[in-house]
Design a protein around this motif. Structure first.
Motif, mmCIF file in Angstrom:
data_model
loop_
_atom_site.group_PDB
_atom_site.id
_atom_site.type_symbol
_atom_site.label_atom_id
_atom_site.label_comp_id
_atom_site.label_asym_id
_atom_site.label_seq_id
_atom_site.Cartn_x
_atom_site.Cartn_y
_atom_site.Cartn_z
ATOM 1 N N ARG A 120 -9.513 -7.193 -13.504
ATOM 2 C CA ARG A 120 -8.632 -6.938 -12.360
ATOM 3 C C ARG A 120 -9.506 -6.661 -11.146
ATOM 4 O O ARG A 120 -10.428 -5.829 -11.205
ATOM 5 N N LYS A 134 -9.687 -6.249 -6.730
ATOM 6 C CA LYS A 134 -9.043 -6.081 -5.428
ATOM 7 C C LYS A 134 -9.614 -7.125 -4.483
ATOM 8 O O LYS A 134 -10.803 -7.135 -4.177
ATOM 9 N N VAL A 138 -11.851 -3.523 -10.319
ATOM 10 C CA VAL A 138 -10.864 -2.481 -10.585
ATOM 11 C C VAL A 138 -10.828 -2.116 -12.065
ATOM 12 O O VAL A 138 -10.904 -0.947 -12.425
ATOM 13 N N HIS A 164 -5.356 -6.098 1.239
ATOM 14 C CA HIS A 164 -5.931 -6.190 -0.098
ATOM 15 C C HIS A 164 -4.844 -6.253 -1.175
ATOM 16 O O HIS A 164 -3.832 -5.558 -1.074
ATOM 17 N N ASP A 185 -4.436 -6.599 -5.619
ATOM 18 C CA ASP A 185 -5.079 -6.608 -6.930
ATOM 19 C C ASP A 185 -4.607 -7.812 -7.735
ATOM 20 O O ASP A 185 -3.400 -7.996 -7.948
ATOM 21 N N GLU A 241 0.861 -1.185 0.000
ATOM 22 C CA GLU A 241 0.000 0.000 0.000
ATOM 23 C C GLU A 241 0.897 1.234 0.000
ATOM 24 O O GLU A 241 2.043 1.193 0.463
ATOM 25 N N ASP A 289 -9.643 -9.271 -0.851
ATOM 26 C CA ASP A 289 -9.369 -9.237 0.585
ATOM 27 C C ASP A 289 -8.750 -10.575 0.981
ATOM 28 O O ASP A 289 -9.416 -11.618 0.903
#
Length: 231
Positions: free
Chosen positions: A170, A172, A152, A121, A123, A106, A174
């Protein structure tokens, strides 16, 4: 001279006193450097060999202007880039792994302690297989992405041929939740069809509980089973 009373003095902060509020977004020194930083952790159940990881990750990324890697705290790493394009290439080129362990990244947020930046998370590019004829549409991809996690992007470059084997989106994901592996779709007046999801660059994954980060040999669900029925 009257003596000073110490009864009402305290070194404890009750949380209601005045503090300091700053606006550091436009600063050109440390705040600017942090905007070129990513914070990350590896999703694994064993320690990471830090020096080997640093060398391997830097070699895989091959940043044009360079990247510095530092262990901020135990298991939490900072990746400082010299150029914005290098950082964006890493973000868009993921997910990344080391020794088959998924790296969760991140951006560093100005004003937030790095230990409090949520790292849950990742991607993924996901292939949607076995879609019925006529379902290779972006609106279908958005629905599939929202079912898997958070939509995404729809890969329009995958639309270059008349007949495509799968849709590519794509999403994201969890990492605290089991991966979605399939679902059903149908057009009005037609029978249900089962579509399957294949995750590109998938790291260590458990087929028992569906979670990333460990294999079925180390799965708590597996050990909690009184009898393995082989399913």
């Amino acid at each position: 001279m009257a003596s000073l009373s110490m009864e009402n003095l305290s070194i404890n902060d009750d949380g209601e006193g005045e503090g300091f509020c700053f606006d550091l977004e436009n600063e050109e020194c440390e705040a600017a450097d942090l905007r070129l930083c990513l914070v990350g952790r590896f999703l694994c159940d064993k320690p990471i060999h830090v020096r080997s990881m640093m060398s391997r990750v830097a070699d895989i990324w091959r940043s044009v202007k360079g990247v510095a890697i530092k262990e901020a705290t135990n298991g939490l790493f900072l990746f400082q880039f010299e150029h914005k394009l290098d950082m964006e290439a890493v973000i868009n080129g993921g997910p990344w792994t080391y020794d088959s362990h998924l790296l969760i990244l991140e951006k560093v947020q100005i004003g937030v302690q790095i230990e409090n930046i949520p790292l849950f998370h990742v991607d993924f590019w996901v292939q949607v297989h076995n879609l019925p004829a006529g379902f290779m549409l972006e609106k279908v991809g958005k629905a599939m992405g929202s079912y898997i996690g958070e939509f995404v992007e729809y890969d329009k470059n995958n639309n270059t041929s008349f007949w495509r084997q799968y849709m590519r989106i794509r999403v994201k994901v969890d990492v605290r939740k089991p991966l979605k592996q399939s679902t059903k779709v149908k057009n009005k007046g037609v029978d249900w069809c089962v579509v399957n999801f294949k995750y590109e660059k998938l790291s260590i994954f458990c087929f028992v509980c569906g979670l990333l980060g460990h294999s079925e040999q180390r799965c708590e669900v597996q050990f909690a089973m009184t009898e393995d029925d082989g399913v």
